[in-house]
Design an enzyme around this catalytic site. Structure first.
Site, PDB file in Angstrom:
ATOM      1  N   ARG A 141       0.832  -1.217   0.000  1.00  0.00           N
ATOM      2  CA  ARG A 141       0.000   0.000   0.000  1.00  0.00           C
ATOM      3  C   ARG A 141       0.870   1.272   0.000  1.00  0.00           C
ATOM      4  O   ARG A 141       0.519   2.270   0.631  1.00  0.00           O
ATOM      5  CB  ARG A 141      -0.948   0.033   1.208  1.00  0.00           C
ATOM      6  CG  ARG A 141      -1.972  -1.072   1.248  1.00  0.00           C
ATOM      7  CD  ARG A 141      -2.991  -0.984   0.125  1.00  0.00           C
ATOM      8  NE  ARG A 141      -4.070  -1.927   0.309  1.00  0.00           N
ATOM      9  CZ  ARG A 141      -4.011  -3.219  -0.038  1.00  0.00           C
ATOM     10  NH1 ARG A 141      -2.946  -3.697  -0.653  1.00  0.00           N
ATOM     11  NH2 ARG A 141      -5.037  -4.021   0.185  1.00  0.00           N
TER      12      ARG A 141
ATOM     13  N   SER B 165     -10.595  -0.851   3.733  1.00  0.00           N
ATOM     14  CA  SER B 165      -9.782  -1.008   4.942  1.00  0.00           C
ATOM     15  C   SER B 165      -9.337   0.365   5.430  1.00  0.00           C
ATOM     16  O   SER B 165      -8.722   1.114   4.678  1.00  0.00           O
ATOM     17  CB  SER B 165      -8.529  -1.834   4.649  1.00  0.00           C
ATOM     18  OG  SER B 165      -8.868  -3.099   4.162  1.00  0.00           O
TER      19      SER B 165
ATOM     20  N   GLU C 251      -4.654   3.509   6.602  1.00  0.00           N
ATOM     21  CA  GLU C 251      -4.454   3.364   5.153  1.00  0.00           C
ATOM     22  C   GLU C 251      -5.064   4.567   4.425  1.00  0.00           C
ATOM     23  O   GLU C 251      -4.580   4.983   3.382  1.00  0.00           O
ATOM     24  CB  GLU C 251      -5.098   2.057   4.674  1.00  0.00           C
ATOM     25  CG  GLU C 251      -4.795   1.733   3.220  1.00  0.00           C
ATOM     26  CD  GLU C 251      -5.621   0.585   2.656  1.00  0.00           C
ATOM     27  OE1 GLU C 251      -5.453  -0.559   3.108  1.00  0.00           O
ATOM     28  OE2 GLU C 251      -6.430   0.834   1.745  1.00  0.00           O
TER      29      GLU C 251
HETATM   30  N1  EPU Z   1     -10.169 -10.811  10.545  1.00  0.00           N
HETATM   31  C1  EPU Z   1     -10.838 -10.924  11.743  1.00  0.00           C
HETATM   32  N2  EPU Z   1     -11.927 -10.114  11.959  1.00  0.00           N
HETATM   33  C2  EPU Z   1     -12.368  -9.228  11.046  1.00  0.00           C
HETATM   34  C3  EPU Z   1     -11.671  -9.105   9.819  1.00  0.00           C
HETATM   35  C4  EPU Z   1     -10.570  -9.905   9.596  1.00  0.00           C
HETATM   36  O1  EPU Z   1     -10.468 -11.717  12.596  1.00  0.00           O
HETATM   37  O2  EPU Z   1     -13.356  -8.549  11.318  1.00  0.00           O
HETATM   38  C5  EPU Z   1      -8.982 -11.665  10.299  1.00  0.00           C
HETATM   39  C6  EPU Z   1      -9.314 -13.082   9.886  1.00  0.00           C
HETATM   40  O3  EPU Z   1      -8.346 -13.902  10.465  1.00  0.00           O
HETATM   41  C7  EPU Z   1      -9.100 -13.054   8.386  1.00  0.00           C
HETATM   42  C8  EPU Z   1      -7.953 -12.078   8.256  1.00  0.00           C
HETATM   43  O4  EPU Z   1      -8.200 -11.114   9.266  1.00  0.00           O
HETATM   44  O5  EPU Z   1      -8.747 -14.302   7.883  1.00  0.00           O
HETATM   45  C9  EPU Z   1      -7.860 -11.402   6.912  1.00  0.00           C
HETATM   46  O6  EPU Z   1      -9.091 -10.787   6.591  1.00  0.00           O
HETATM   47  P1  EPU Z   1      -9.525 -10.484   5.081  1.00  0.00           P
HETATM   48  O7  EPU Z   1      -9.277 -11.648   4.207  1.00  0.00           O
HETATM   49  O8  EPU Z   1     -10.900  -9.895   5.107  1.00  0.00           O
HETATM   50  O9  EPU Z   1      -8.489  -9.398   4.593  1.00  0.00           O
HETATM   51  P2  EPU Z   1      -7.859  -8.127   5.332  1.00  0.00           P
HETATM   52  O10 EPU Z   1      -6.452  -8.467   5.713  1.00  0.00           O
HETATM   53  O11 EPU Z   1      -8.745  -7.628   6.417  1.00  0.00           O
HETATM   54  C10 EPU Z   1      -6.823  -7.192   3.123  1.00  0.00           C
HETATM   55  C11 EPU Z   1      -6.795  -5.881   2.398  1.00  0.00           C
HETATM   56  C12 EPU Z   1      -8.086  -5.662   1.637  1.00  0.00           C
HETATM   57  C13 EPU Z   1      -8.270  -6.813   0.658  1.00  0.00           C
HETATM   58  C14 EPU Z   1      -8.276  -8.136   1.439  1.00  0.00           C
HETATM   59  C15 EPU Z   1      -8.341  -9.344   0.537  1.00  0.00           C
HETATM   60  C16 EPU Z   1      -5.373  -4.405   3.704  1.00  0.00           C
HETATM   61  C17 EPU Z   1      -5.311  -3.251   4.642  1.00  0.00           C
HETATM   62  N3  EPU Z   1      -6.591  -4.797   3.349  1.00  0.00           N
HETATM   63  O12 EPU Z   1      -7.840  -7.089   4.122  1.00  0.00           O
HETATM   64  O13 EPU Z   1      -7.964  -4.464   0.907  1.00  0.00           O
HETATM   65  O14 EPU Z   1      -9.472  -6.688  -0.065  1.00  0.00           O
HETATM   66  O15 EPU Z   1      -7.052  -8.244   2.204  1.00  0.00           O
HETATM   67  O16 EPU Z   1      -7.131  -9.546  -0.109  1.00  0.00           O
HETATM   68  O17 EPU Z   1      -4.324  -4.920   3.300  1.00  0.00           O
HETATM   69  C18 EPU Z   1      -8.320  -2.139   1.164  1.00  0.00           C
HETATM   70  O18 EPU Z   1      -7.096  -2.018   1.141  1.00  0.00           O
HETATM   71  O19 EPU Z   1      -9.101  -1.142   1.255  1.00  0.00           O
HETATM   72  C19 EPU Z   1      -8.896  -3.467   1.101  1.00  0.00           C
HETATM   73  C20 EPU Z   1     -10.208  -3.691   1.215  1.00  0.00           C
END
Ligand code: EPU
Length: 336
Positions: free
Chosen positions: A163, A237, A332
């Site tokens: 990012r 995010s 972010e």
């Molecule tokens: N999780 C929780 N609770 C929650 C949300 C997430 O416990 O409420 C944990 C779970 O273990 C889950 C892990 O976090 O397995 C990862 O969650 P998720 O797959 O939803 O992805 P993220 O890490 O929260 C990132 C990006 C997103 C992108 C997704 C999918 C960042 C800051 N965010 O989110 O990007 O869509 O992966 O690849 O890196 C964005 O940047 O705006 C964005 C939406």
């Protein structure tokens, strides 16, 4: 034409009601250069607005908002294996994705439905489901604000990180991205290793994926957890996933055996959503704002929130995560 006292509410996905003193919409590089060279506007603070999807407005903009509306998608080169697709920075990112899928240009299907415009994609090296913009990036053109000159940037010039890019750091506020050229594949090279995609393809009964079905799987996953900004204001995010030394991760794991961690070079990336959820914020409504019930990392505007209110909530979340885990979250979104 320069507009005066424009409400920015339709132009930021949080739906925040800030005002711009002046606004210029530019749909060509020449129009942009003209605005930059206008002597009457020289003293105004300049603010570049794309899709407004990664923006928290905490106050009015007492200056000139330049709204990037540079359009157009074209194939500028082709080799036996690749198509080189050039897109105006003002094109809506998902429209570019759909155009590529319809024409069989592979490589950005995992990046379906990411809000925002094409110009913002390299700015913060957008990423989702195992793919980042840098994986398909060829080059971009940007207009230097001080001179109006157009410069070309290669992938290494952009200094992409998680990012991150040079445009958020060393060159912050100096260039306006006018077009982005992607190097896309004629033969798809699917990246469905992200568990949720495999599961969704199985649920859809698809055994041999196409770029269209992978895109559909990504759209379904995103729609199941991420609120639609047209319905509930948000900016995806709100925080980055923090990257910590692996030794710190191991110490955390000793205390919290379920803590998710993903290798990031020789460090470990934590899931900010998990940390926030553990602190009890998930689904919590605080005045007109809150952390989303299906994805704790997304802060939402329930209708009448101000940017300051959302900012204050983010500070509370950051301090409770720090108190509980000793980890500092970083926003972010761009705060103005
Ligand atoms: N999780 C929780 N609770 C929650 C949300 C997430 O416990 O409420 C944990 C779970 O273990 C889950 C892990 O976090 O397995 C990862 O969650 P998720 O797959 O939803 O992805 P993220 O890490 O929260 C990132 C990006 C997103 C992108 C997704 C999918 C960042 C800051 N965010 O989110 O990007 O869509 O992966 O690849 O890196 C964005 O940047 O705006 C964005 C939406």
């Amino acid at each position: 034409m320069i507009e005066q006292n424009v409400s920015l509410k339709p132009y930021n996905t949080f739906g925040l009601n800030a005002q711009a003193k002046l606004m210029a919409r530019v749909n060509s590089v020449a129009a942009l250069q003209e605005v930059l060279a206008d002597v009457k506007l020289k003293k105004e603070e300049r603010f570049i607005l794309g899709g407004g999807s990664n923006l928290l407005l905490t106050k009015d903009i007492d200056g000139l908002v330049i709204k990037n509306e540079l359009a157009g998608i074209e194939v500028v080169n082709e080799t036996p294996e690749h198509f080189f697709i050039k897109s105006g920075a003002g094109v809506v990112w998902h429209e570019l994705v759909l155009h590529c899928i319809a024409n069989g240009y592979a490589g950005i299907e995992n990046l379906s439905l990411i809000p925002g415009n094409v110009g913002a994609a390299p700015m913060q090296n957008i990423g989702a489901y195992g793919v980042e913009l840098k994986d398909v990036f060829h080059s971009l053109e940007a207009v230097e604000m001080a001179t109006g000159n157009v410069e070309s940037f290669s992938a290494s010039d952009c200094e992409f990180g998680y990012r991150e890019s040079v445009f958020k750091r060393k060159l912050k506020g100096q260039f306006i991205i006018s077009s982005v050229t992607l190097k896309l594949n004629k033969k798809p090279n699917f990246n469905t290793s992200y568990g949720a995609i495999e599961e969704e393809l199985q649920r859809l009964g698809i055994s041999s994926p196409s770029i269209k079905t992978v895109s559909q799987a990504v759209i379904n996953i995103r729609q199941s957890k991420l609120p639609d900004p047209k319905v509930l204001g948000n900016s995806g995010s709100f925080f980055k996933n923090p990257v910590v030394p692996t030794s710190q991760y191991e110490e955390l794991q000793a205390k919290h055996p379920n803590i998710p961690g993903y290798p990031a070079g020789d460090e470990t990336k934590l899931a900010a959503g998990w940390l926030i959820e553990q602190c009890g914020w998930k689904g919590k409504v605080v005045g007109n704002t809150g952390s989303h019930a299906k994805q704790a990392l997304v802060l939402v505007n329930y209708g009448n929130a101000t940017g300051v209110e959302i900012f204050k909530l983010s500070e509370q979340i950051m301090s409770s995560v720090y108190d509980a885990f000793g980890v500092r979250l970083e926003r972010e979104v761009n705060v103005y």
